[in-house]
Design a protein around this motif. Structure first.
Motif, PDB file in Angstrom:
ATOM      1  N   GLU A  85       0.817  -1.215   0.000  1.00 19.75           N
ATOM      2  CA  GLU A  85       0.000   0.000   0.000  1.00 19.75           C
ATOM      3  C   GLU A  85       0.851   1.264   0.000  1.00 19.75           C
ATOM      4  O   GLU A  85       0.549   2.233  -0.711  1.00 19.75           O
ATOM      5  CB  GLU A  85      -0.929   0.003   1.213  1.00 19.75           C
ATOM      6  CG  GLU A  85      -1.874   1.193   1.248  1.00 19.75           C
ATOM      7  CD  GLU A  85      -2.892   1.098   2.368  1.00 19.75           C
ATOM      8  OE1 GLU A  85      -3.801   1.950   2.411  1.00 19.75           O
ATOM      9  OE2 GLU A  85      -2.781   0.165   3.202  1.00 19.75           O
TER      10      GLU A  85
ATOM     11  N   LYS B 217       0.732   4.136  -2.929  1.00 17.17           N
ATOM     12  CA  LYS B 217       0.348   5.519  -2.656  1.00 17.17           C
ATOM     13  C   LYS B 217       1.453   6.486  -3.053  1.00 17.17           C
ATOM     14  O   LYS B 217       1.190   7.563  -3.610  1.00 17.17           O
ATOM     15  CB  LYS B 217       0.000   5.685  -1.182  1.00 17.17           C
ATOM     16  CG  LYS B 217      -1.328   5.066  -0.781  1.00 17.17           C
ATOM     17  CD  LYS B 217      -1.625   5.282   0.695  1.00 17.17           C
ATOM     18  CE  LYS B 217      -2.985   4.743   1.085  1.00 17.17           C
ATOM     19  NZ  LYS B 217      -3.256   4.918   2.538  1.00 17.17           N
TER      20      LYS B 217
ATOM     21  N   GLU C 262      -1.137  12.419  -8.724  1.00 17.30           N
ATOM     22  CA  GLU C 262      -2.516  12.037  -8.404  1.00 17.30           C
ATOM     23  C   GLU C 262      -3.459  12.251  -9.599  1.00 17.30           C
ATOM     24  O   GLU C 262      -4.451  12.987  -9.518  1.00 17.30           O
ATOM     25  CB  GLU C 262      -3.005  12.796  -7.164  1.00 17.30           C
ATOM     26  CG  GLU C 262      -2.137  12.544  -5.937  1.00 17.30           C
ATOM     27  CD  GLU C 262      -2.650  13.236  -4.688  1.00 17.30           C
ATOM     28  OE1 GLU C 262      -3.654  13.974  -4.770  1.00 17.30           O
ATOM     29  OE2 GLU C 262      -2.047  13.031  -3.625  1.00 17.30           O
TER      30      GLU C 262
ATOM     31  N   CYS D 153      -6.100   3.560  -7.287  1.00 18.19           N
ATOM     32  CA  CYS D 153      -5.218   2.572  -6.673  1.00 18.19           C
ATOM     33  C   CYS D 153      -6.041   1.542  -5.911  1.00 18.19           C
ATOM     34  O   CYS D 153      -6.912   1.903  -5.122  1.00 18.19           O
ATOM     35  CB  CYS D 153      -4.250   3.252  -5.707  1.00 18.19           C
ATOM     36  SG  CYS D 153      -3.137   4.426  -6.492  1.00 18.19           S
TER      37      CYS D 153
END
Length: 249
Positions: free
Chosen positions: A37, A41, A49, A55
């Motif tokens: 994770e 990220k 972004e 995601c």
């Protein structure tokens, strides 16, 4: 590929990261997956972004992860058009030292991950009725073993992926679902450090071009296959001549 939906497993680092970057930049809707994770990220933030990417964290060796990826793609973008089964593990170890648990791990992530994620995606593609593209990640070592690089466990799992590609291409060609394998040589990525190689360039001599590949080379190949309407059941070597011949002298 603009506005088409692409699922990419193992998208947080290395080859998968650059595949995701390329498809996002060229206007595809991208579902990025990783079992890590934090890495996922960080990569998403590094990409700025983007609005055309989401995601989804999950271990592809678990059957439900593929189903979750398909659900996310359909809910957010309305379809699944391309699957790139990039997630995988690879490390060398002598044949006689491999235990059952270790072999299961390679088969679980590499083969089961590819198998069950493809299964979930093909179900969705059949429902959509307009075909699609699946791209699996193999290795040149399946067809070109190296005596000084003992890797029976990961290569066996990758060999199964090569076979799966051909069988799926045969079963679903009538449905216009194209299935192909990308077979990389030595590509500059975090993998080399994980297997104890100080510099990828130390392995350049394995290729006729006497240099290693870059992750962008594999990303361009993935984009090419995703766009192709008349290639299926094939293995595309991105390997600088690794399987074609050898340097001598």
């Amino acid at each position: 590929m603009r506005k088409k939906t692409v699922i990419i497993t193992g998208a947080s680092t290395g080859i998968g990261k650059n595949i995701a970057k390329l498809f996002i930049e060229r206007g595809s809707n991208v579902v990025m997956n990783s079992s890590n994770e934090e890495n996922l990220k960080n990569t998403y933030r590094e990409f700025g972004e983007p609005e055309n990417a989401i995601c989804i964290v999950g271990d592809v060796s678990m059957k439900e992860t593929g189903e979750k990826l398909v659900m996310a793609a359909v809910q957010n973008y309305g379809s699944v058009d391309v699957l790139i089964n990039n997630a995988g593990i690879f490390s060398p170890k002598p044949f006689l030292d491999i235990g059952e648990e270790e072999l299961d791990r390679f088969m679980g992530v590499n083969l089961k991950g590819t198998y069950f994620t493809s299964q979930a995606v093909i179900r969705q593609m059949l429902d959509q009725g307009n075909g699609g593209s699946i791209i699996n990640m193999g290795t040149v070592l399946v067809d070109h073993a190296i005596a000084g690089f003992p890797a029976t466990a990961p290569v066996s799992s990758k060999g199964a992926i090569h076979s799966l590609t051909k069988q799926l291409a045969a079963e679903y060609g009538k449905d216009n679902i194209k299935v192909n394998t990308i077979s990389p040589g030595i590509i500059r990525s975090p993998l080399q450090a994980k297997i104890g190689v100080n510099s990828a360039d130390d392995l350049a001599g394995l290729h006729l071009l006497n240099r290693v590949g870059e992750t962008e080379d594999v990303a361009e190949a993935a984009f090419y296959l995703a766009n192709s309407n008349f290639i299926t059941g094939e293995t595309l070597n991105i390997a600088g001549g690794h399987t074609a011949g050898h340097q001598f002298g």
